[in-house]
Design a protein around this motif. Sequence first.
Motif, PDB file in Angstrom:
ATOM      1  N   GLU A 296      71.140  61.201  -0.819  1.00 32.78           N
ATOM      2  CA  GLU A 296      69.721  60.955  -1.066  1.00 32.78           C
ATOM      3  C   GLU A 296      69.117  61.995  -1.999  1.00 32.78           C
ATOM      4  O   GLU A 296      68.281  61.669  -2.857  1.00 32.78           O
ATOM      5  CB  GLU A 296      68.963  60.901   0.264  1.00 32.78           C
ATOM      6  N   VAL A 297      69.498  63.260  -1.855  1.00 33.73           N
ATOM      7  CA  VAL A 297      68.953  64.265  -2.775  1.00 33.73           C
ATOM      8  C   VAL A 297      69.472  64.016  -4.183  1.00 33.73           C
ATOM      9  O   VAL A 297      68.775  64.284  -5.174  1.00 33.73           O
ATOM     10  CB  VAL A 297      69.279  65.697  -2.289  1.00 33.73           C
ATOM     11  N   THR A 298      70.693  63.465  -4.293  1.00 34.89           N
ATOM     12  CA  THR A 298      71.227  63.102  -5.609  1.00 34.89           C
ATOM     13  C   THR A 298      70.417  61.944  -6.198  1.00 34.89           C
ATOM     14  O   THR A 298      70.041  61.973  -7.374  1.00 34.89           O
ATOM     15  CB  THR A 298      72.708  62.724  -5.490  1.00 34.89           C
ATOM     16  N   MET A 299      70.131  60.937  -5.397  1.00 36.53           N
ATOM     17  CA  MET A 299      69.309  59.817  -5.862  1.00 36.53           C
ATOM     18  C   MET A 299      67.908  60.290  -6.260  1.00 36.53           C
ATOM     19  O   MET A 299      67.387  59.923  -7.320  1.00 36.53           O
ATOM     20  CB  MET A 299      69.200  58.759  -4.767  1.00 36.53           C
ATOM     21  N   LEU A 300      67.297  61.099  -5.413  1.00 32.64           N
ATOM     22  CA  LEU A 300      65.942  61.577  -5.689  1.00 32.64           C
ATOM     23  C   LEU A 300      65.889  62.376  -6.982  1.00 32.64           C
ATOM     24  O   LEU A 300      64.870  62.364  -7.690  1.00 32.64           O
ATOM     25  CB  LEU A 300      65.438  62.432  -4.523  1.00 32.64           C
ATOM     26  N   SER A 301      66.992  63.050  -7.310  1.00 34.05           N
ATOM     27  CA  SER A 301      67.014  63.858  -8.529  1.00 34.05           C
ATOM     28  C   SER A 301      66.956  63.021  -9.791  1.00 34.05           C
ATOM     29  O   SER A 301      66.684  63.552 -10.875  1.00 34.05           O
ATOM     30  CB  SER A 301      68.272  64.742  -8.536  1.00 34.05           C
ATOM     31  N   SER A 302      67.178  61.703  -9.673  1.00 33.79           N
ATOM     32  CA  SER A 302      66.977  60.829 -10.818  1.00 33.79           C
ATOM     33  C   SER A 302      65.510  60.843 -11.238  1.00 33.79           C
ATOM     34  O   SER A 302      65.199  60.690 -12.420  1.00 33.79           O
ATOM     35  CB  SER A 302      67.406  59.391 -10.477  1.00 33.79           C
ATOM     36  N   ARG A 370      62.161  46.836   4.684  1.00 32.65           N
ATOM     37  CA  ARG A 370      61.009  46.621   3.809  1.00 32.65           C
ATOM     38  C   ARG A 370      59.961  47.700   4.077  1.00 32.65           C
ATOM     39  O   ARG A 370      59.624  47.969   5.220  1.00 32.65           O
ATOM     40  CB  ARG A 370      60.410  45.232   4.035  1.00 32.65           C
ATOM     41  N   GLY A 371      59.460  48.294   3.010  1.00 35.68           N
ATOM     42  CA  GLY A 371      58.474  49.358   3.151  1.00 35.68           C
ATOM     43  C   GLY A 371      59.148  50.690   3.398  1.00 35.68           C
ATOM     44  O   GLY A 371      60.250  50.761   3.948  1.00 35.68           O
ATOM     45  N   GLY A 372      58.521  51.770   2.973  1.00 37.54           N
ATOM     46  CA  GLY A 372      59.063  53.097   3.228  1.00 37.54           C
ATOM     47  C   GLY A 372      60.037  53.546   2.153  1.00 37.54           C
ATOM     48  O   GLY A 372      59.912  53.175   0.988  1.00 37.54           O
ATOM     49  N   ASP A 373      61.021  54.314   2.564  1.00 41.85           N
ATOM     50  CA  ASP A 373      61.930  55.057   1.689  1.00 41.85           C
ATOM     51  C   ASP A 373      63.156  54.212   1.363  1.00 41.85           C
ATOM     52  O   ASP A 373      64.046  54.035   2.192  1.00 41.85           O
ATOM     53  CB  ASP A 373      62.304  56.348   2.410  1.00 41.85           C
ATOM     54  N   ALA A 374      63.246  53.716   0.131  1.00 47.72           N
ATOM     55  CA  ALA A 374      64.369  52.860  -0.261  1.00 47.72           C
ATOM     56  C   ALA A 374      65.681  53.626  -0.334  1.00 47.72           C
ATOM     57  O   ALA A 374      66.745  53.076  -0.033  1.00 47.72           O
ATOM     58  CB  ALA A 374      64.072  52.204  -1.609  1.00 47.72           C
ATOM     59  N   MET A 375      65.636  54.903  -0.724  1.00 44.68           N
ATOM     60  CA  MET A 375      66.864  55.691  -0.838  1.00 44.68           C
ATOM     61  C   MET A 375      67.512  55.899   0.521  1.00 44.68           C
ATOM     62  O   MET A 375      68.732  55.760   0.690  1.00 44.68           O
ATOM     63  CB  MET A 375      66.560  57.028  -1.518  1.00 44.68           C
TER      64      MET A 375
END
Length: 423
Positions: A296-302, A370-375
Amino acid sequence: MNHRSLRILPFAFFAASACTVAPSEAPPERAVSVEQHETIASLHLRHAHALSDFEGNTFLEAMSMRGGIKESLDTDEATHFAFASPATLHAVESNFDPQVRAKLSRFMKDGAEGLDELVEALAGQQTTPAGAPGAIGTQLENLDLLANHDAIGLAAVSLSPFLSLASGAGTVVRVHANNYYYNIGYKPGSSEPAELAKHVKSGRSFGAGPMHRALDASDVFYLTEMDHYFGEETSPEDFFRALLQILLRCDASGYARLSDEGQTVATDFLAIYTAELDRHLMSGLAQHPWENDLAEVTMLSSYGTPSGLVRVDGQLRRGTPKDYFGVGHTGSGIGITRRDRMALQRAVTDAERTLHPEVVRNLESIVGHRGGDAMHAVMLYLNDADTQRDVRRNGGRLLEAVTTFLTRIHDDASAITDRILSE
């Protein structure tokens, strides 16, 4: 704790990257590839897997199935080996990044000569990865090799992975061409809480790719090199496509589209991810989902790398992904900062839901949240034992949906920041 009790610390006390590892040095200079693109051959270890052997299965299945990666890690921990001779060790140590031996030599009062003396004293002695720290500690004490005798326990535990791997112990996973990683000293897990708490601190993994030889990459090392790589790329699409193909179906063909640096960052990710997923599996996927934190931190870094923003102590501020490495009361790792990071993941998802609702809607329709944090929803879906058939069936759609979402939050970074700050 005195030095005698430290000397016999079991292998379970190897520092786990998710919870006990102190930040290591920043990544080495990335100007050129290792030996100008020289082929990097891995050590011939007793337990070996090629990722392609599992193609068509999810990475979770490759880890947990009979004959899979975790079974090799569990078996290896108690498999006997003989410590290598000095000649053998010198023949194979070029497989490791030079800083590995340099760090270990610092424990010795005579530096590299002291390490050679230890290797000679250990040569031929039979042990297991679980017993290696005790055997090493005994020789360190008998030969009085250490610069700081009080550090005998730490030295024994730190030396054990390198000396064990160089002696043929451990498990190697070959990812693609010049990319592979070693695993050593992982315990199987336990249903008893006290034992589990020890087991999840076991093991080390060393990643090797075109940009560096085998290296025990810490969370901070990985987060720094990943941020550097993302900062140089115009789009992270190929990187995430390559990683997702591996997580979804153990297909490493996407590496062919990555630069040497991209391949090395991806392999370091997989080395750490394997370690953390193994720790999650030690509890039957009930505790310690540290592989999800890493992904998730890798995804967020996008989003985070192009925006230059992180969330720390409830506030959005300038920073880099390594700011998500935290130190807690009982350990350290990416999971320590989970609350702040996931709050930003939710905010980024909500902003993208407004900017490109069809992108988020398509992704959520596949993972069932549905809703919230997709990652976070993606990683819960990928690492749920009950969803693996669905993950395989939806793999193609999910690959495109996640890659599109992560590419969009990269390209929309400025607009996303504006929306977050306006709320």
